[in-house]
Motif scaffolding. Structure first.
Motif, PDB file in Angstrom:
ATOM      1  N   SER A   5       0.816  -1.211   0.000  1.00 55.89           N
ATOM      2  CA  SER A   5       0.000   0.000   0.000  1.00 55.89           C
ATOM      3  C   SER A   5       0.853   1.267   0.000  1.00 55.89           C
ATOM      4  N   ARG A   6       2.076   1.190   0.495  1.00 55.43           N
ATOM      5  CA  ARG A   6       2.958   2.360   0.504  1.00 55.43           C
ATOM      6  C   ARG A   6       3.460   2.707  -0.903  1.00 55.43           C
ATOM      7  N   PHE A   7       3.293   1.788  -1.864  1.00 51.64           N
ATOM      8  CA  PHE A   7       3.755   2.019  -3.223  1.00 51.64           C
ATOM      9  C   PHE A   7       2.740   2.778  -4.083  1.00 51.64           C
ATOM     10  N   PHE A   8       1.485   2.859  -3.654  1.00 50.37           N
ATOM     11  CA  PHE A   8       0.450   3.495  -4.470  1.00 50.37           C
ATOM     12  C   PHE A   8       0.839   4.919  -4.878  1.00 50.37           C
ATOM     13  N   ALA A   9       1.093   5.756  -3.899  1.00 48.40           N
ATOM     14  CA  ALA A   9       1.358   7.168  -4.186  1.00 48.40           C
ATOM     15  C   ALA A   9       2.615   7.366  -5.035  1.00 48.40           C
ATOM     16  N   PRO A  10       3.764   6.766  -4.667  1.00 50.02           N
ATOM     17  CA  PRO A  10       4.951   6.976  -5.513  1.00 50.02           C
ATOM     18  C   PRO A  10       4.757   6.482  -6.953  1.00 50.02           C
ATOM     19  N   SER A  14       4.812   8.810 -10.439  1.00 49.80           N
ATOM     20  CA  SER A  14       5.922   8.533 -11.346  1.00 49.80           C
ATOM     21  C   SER A  14       5.534   8.842 -12.784  1.00 49.80           C
ATOM     22  N   GLU A  15       6.489   8.739 -13.674  1.00 51.29           N
ATOM     23  CA  GLU A  15       6.196   8.952 -15.097  1.00 51.29           C
ATOM     24  C   GLU A  15       5.254   7.885 -15.637  1.00 51.29           C
ATOM     25  N   TYR A  16       5.033   6.828 -14.866  1.00 55.63           N
ATOM     26  CA  TYR A  16       4.130   5.741 -15.254  1.00 55.63           C
ATOM     27  C   TYR A  16       2.791   5.848 -14.544  1.00 55.63           C
ATOM     28  N   GLY A  17       2.456   7.044 -14.079  1.00 53.58           N
ATOM     29  CA  GLY A  17       1.252   7.255 -13.279  1.00 53.58           C
ATOM     30  C   GLY A  17      -0.034   6.784 -13.926  1.00 53.58           C
ATOM     31  N   SER A  18      -0.200   7.020 -15.227  1.00 51.30           N
ATOM     32  CA  SER A  18      -1.449   6.601 -15.875  1.00 51.30           C
ATOM     33  C   SER A  18      -1.556   5.078 -15.885  1.00 51.30           C
ATOM     34  N   ARG A  19      -0.461   4.387 -16.106  1.00 54.63           N
ATOM     35  CA  ARG A  19      -0.465   2.916 -16.067  1.00 54.63           C
ATOM     36  C   ARG A  19      -0.720   2.449 -14.623  1.00 54.63           C
ATOM     37  N   HIS A  72       8.168  -3.819 -13.469  1.00 58.81           N
ATOM     38  CA  HIS A  72       7.878  -4.583 -14.687  1.00 58.81           C
ATOM     39  C   HIS A  72       6.450  -4.308 -15.160  1.00 58.81           C
ATOM     40  N   ALA A  73       5.512  -4.267 -14.218  1.00 54.14           N
ATOM     41  CA  ALA A  73       4.113  -4.012 -14.588  1.00 54.14           C
ATOM     42  C   ALA A  73       3.931  -2.600 -15.139  1.00 54.14           C
ATOM     43  N   LEU A  74       4.609  -1.636 -14.541  1.00 51.27           N
ATOM     44  CA  LEU A  74       4.462  -0.250 -14.977  1.00 51.27           C
ATOM     45  C   LEU A  74       5.039  -0.015 -16.366  1.00 51.27           C
ATOM     46  N   THR A  75       6.075  -0.750 -16.716  1.00 54.81           N
ATOM     47  CA  THR A  75       6.739  -0.531 -18.006  1.00 54.81           C
ATOM     48  C   THR A  75       6.270  -1.495 -19.085  1.00 54.81           C
ATOM     49  N   SER A  76       5.382  -2.388 -18.734  1.00 56.34           N
ATOM     50  CA  SER A  76       4.907  -3.392 -19.683  1.00 56.34           C
ATOM     51  C   SER A  76       4.089  -2.751 -20.792  1.00 56.34           C
ATOM     52  N   GLU A  77       4.331  -3.234 -21.990  1.00 56.46           N
ATOM     53  CA  GLU A  77       3.543  -2.788 -23.148  1.00 56.46           C
ATOM     54  C   GLU A  77       2.250  -3.597 -23.252  1.00 56.46           C
TER      55      GLU A  77
END
Length: 177
Positions: A5-10, A14-19, A72-77
């Motif tokens: 849950s602490r990872f949600f906000a960062p 991040s630049e991957y916020g929409s993902r 990996h999930a944030l950068t996945s195509e």
């Protein structure tokens, strides 16, 4: 739950916020004390075996692991074909390139620092993985430790600056059976 849950906000900042806003945000733990395994599903759900808890040792160690998998999930195509969080079954047949692994380490450092976890723990986790006597193929897929740890060490200074400014996470040992 507290660690993820602490990872949600960062992640959302991040630049991957929409993902990040479209990911599953579920961590499933399955009982397998013999095989240390962790992977991310295409929908962003992270699956971790209880054996990884032994290697992670602390919440910061688990944060290092989760930050890497989340990266990996944030950068996945890949766009999930199923609604988020539907399938938490078998590991997907995704092998990441060396460059993708390095990128996940780098993004993971930033995410864990922003979540209030000491980014140096990623190096400690990889050292524990390296020292483990019965390393399985799933760990070896992550290529050589030395080159990877060197890369992580080079990326630590900006992550440490972010960590110094972050709201620090509690530092607790993980529950082990």
């Amino acid at each position: 739950l507290r660690v993820s849950s602490r990872f949600f906000a960062p992640a959302r900042r991040s630049e991957y916020g929409s993902r990040a806003r479209n990911l599953c945000w579920v961590v499933a733990v399955y009982d397998d004390p013999a095989k240390p395994r962790a992977f991310v599903r295409p929908d962003g759900g992270i699956v971790v075996s209880t054996a990884m808890f032994r290697l992670a040792e602390t919440e910061a160690g688990l944060a290092a692991l989760l930050g890497h998998e989340l990266a990996h999930a944030l950068t996945s195509e890949t766009v999930p074909g199923l609604p988020p969080c539907v399938s938490m079954g078998e590991q997907p047949n995704t092998l990441h390139t060396y460059e993708e692994e390095l990128q996940a380490d780098e993004i993971g450092l930033t995410l864990m620092a922003g979540a209030g976890y000491d980014p140096r723990e990623l190096l400690r986790l990889w050292e524990r993985l390296r020292l483990q006597e019965k390393v399985g193929d799933h760990v070896l897929e992550h290529f050589t430790y030395e080159r990877r740890m060197e890369h992580i060490a080079q990326r630590l200074p900006p992550a440490l600056m972010r960590y110094e400014r972050a709201n620090r996470a509690p530092q607790k040992k993980l529950p082990l059976k």
